[in-house]
Design an enzyme around this catalytic site. Structure first.
Site, PDB file in Angstrom:
ATOM      1  CE  LYS A  71      -3.899  -2.136   2.398  1.00  0.00           C
ATOM      2  NZ  LYS A  71      -4.801  -2.048   3.552  1.00  0.00           N
ATOM      3  CG  ASP A 108      -7.450  -0.100   4.038  1.00  0.00           C
ATOM      4  OD1 ASP A 108      -8.287  -0.794   3.431  1.00  0.00           O
ATOM      5  OD2 ASP A 108      -6.242  -0.372   4.059  1.00  0.00           O
ATOM      6  N   GLY A 135       0.314   1.072   5.908  1.00  0.00           N
ATOM      7  CA  GLY A 135      -0.732   1.550   5.011  1.00  0.00           C
ATOM      8  C   GLY A 135      -2.094   1.638   5.655  1.00  0.00           C
TER       9      GLY A 135
END
Length: 277
Positions: A71, A108, A135
């Site tokens: 990420k 996320d 990430g």
């Protein structure tokens, strides 16, 4: 049925054994009559840069879902990023636009925070601790800041990562008290395990559960099993918890919009999902 007209979305990370997204997206696509498929692709760190460049030469690819451990490095590989990516320092979605350029975004944190709020927990003015500044942890911290928490504690085994995230948060949210260097959960309203700890048998706890108060909301990002030892220990203390897959169900509607598909609700996704542990 995959045909020559099927649109591909890559799901890139390593290892792939714990991937849950294909078991949500693909049943949804089938039920909705959308000719698209999410394909898990296991890529190790050393191979990622060359693979990423080659992947988007495919003419039938719409984009990619990016997960651990790629990420952070993906940010430098796309042509443009959203403000969320700049704050989080990581990217978990890549869209190939009609002109071939690549746009990176991050969902996320959005999914994690929406999951907490859907459970009725107010975040405005809360004190939150995020353990893990990679990430996913960076994205969650950025979204918690956007949701209005008053204080954020950031910890990572790599102190430089935690300090860097703390600096970005202070720059964009100067009103929030940001501290780094401690993973002691005492005194926090929300605590989050944003590390991989819990994926392997025998992993240590990400923080000292004995220091978590029963009224604290405890969140997890690990999806290899529904309830990790960390969550089970928190539940044992009476804490309200959020399992890792809740984040997925909350963020997928945003992903679908990003990729240009019809959006849906977490409830519909839960009806069709075929997740297994």
């Amino acid at each position: 049925m995959i045909s020559g007209k099927t649109t591909l979305i890559a799901h890139i990370g390593y290892p792939t054994e714990s991937f849950k997204a294909p078991m949500i997206y693909n049943p949804y696509f089938e039920r909705s009559g959308i000719d698209a498929v999410v394909v898990p692709m296991g890529v190790k760190v050393d191979d990622y840069a060359a693979f990423f460049r080659s992947l988007f030469h495919l003419t039938n690819i719409r984009g990619a879902l990016i997960t651990m451990p790629h990420k952070v490095t993906t940010v430098a590989m796309v042509d443009e990023v959203t403000p969320t990516v700049l704050i989080a320092g990581s990217c978990n979605a890549v869209l190939k636009r009609p002109d071939g350029s690549l746009l990176g975004d991050m969902f996320d944190g959005t999914g994690f925070v929406r999951g907490i709020e859907r459970k009725g927990r107010a975040l405005k003015g809360a004190r939150a601790l995020v353990v893990g500044a990679g990430g996913v942890g960076s994205a969650i911290a950025a979204s918690l800041a956007f949701a209005g928490v008053s204080a954020l504690g950031i910890f990572d085994a790599n102190a430089e990562s935690a300090d860097a995230l703390g600096g970005r948060l202070r720059q964009h949210y100067p009103a929030i008290t940001v501290t780094t260097g401690s993973k002691d959960p005492a005194g926090y309203d929300v605590v989050v395990n944003a590390t991989p700890l819990g994926m392997k048998p025998g992993d240590p706890m990400p923080m000292d559960v004995s220091r978590i108060a029963p009224q604290t909301f405890v969140g997890e990002v690990v999806m290899k099993q529904e309830y990790t030892p960390f969550l089970l220990a928190a539940k044992g203390k009476g804490c309200e918890v959020q399992v890792g897959t809740d984040m997925l169900f909350e963020m997928i509607p945003a992903y679908l919009e990003f990729f240009g598909f019809n959006t849906t609700t977490p409830e519909v996704l839960r009806e069709v999902a075929q997740i297994k542990y």
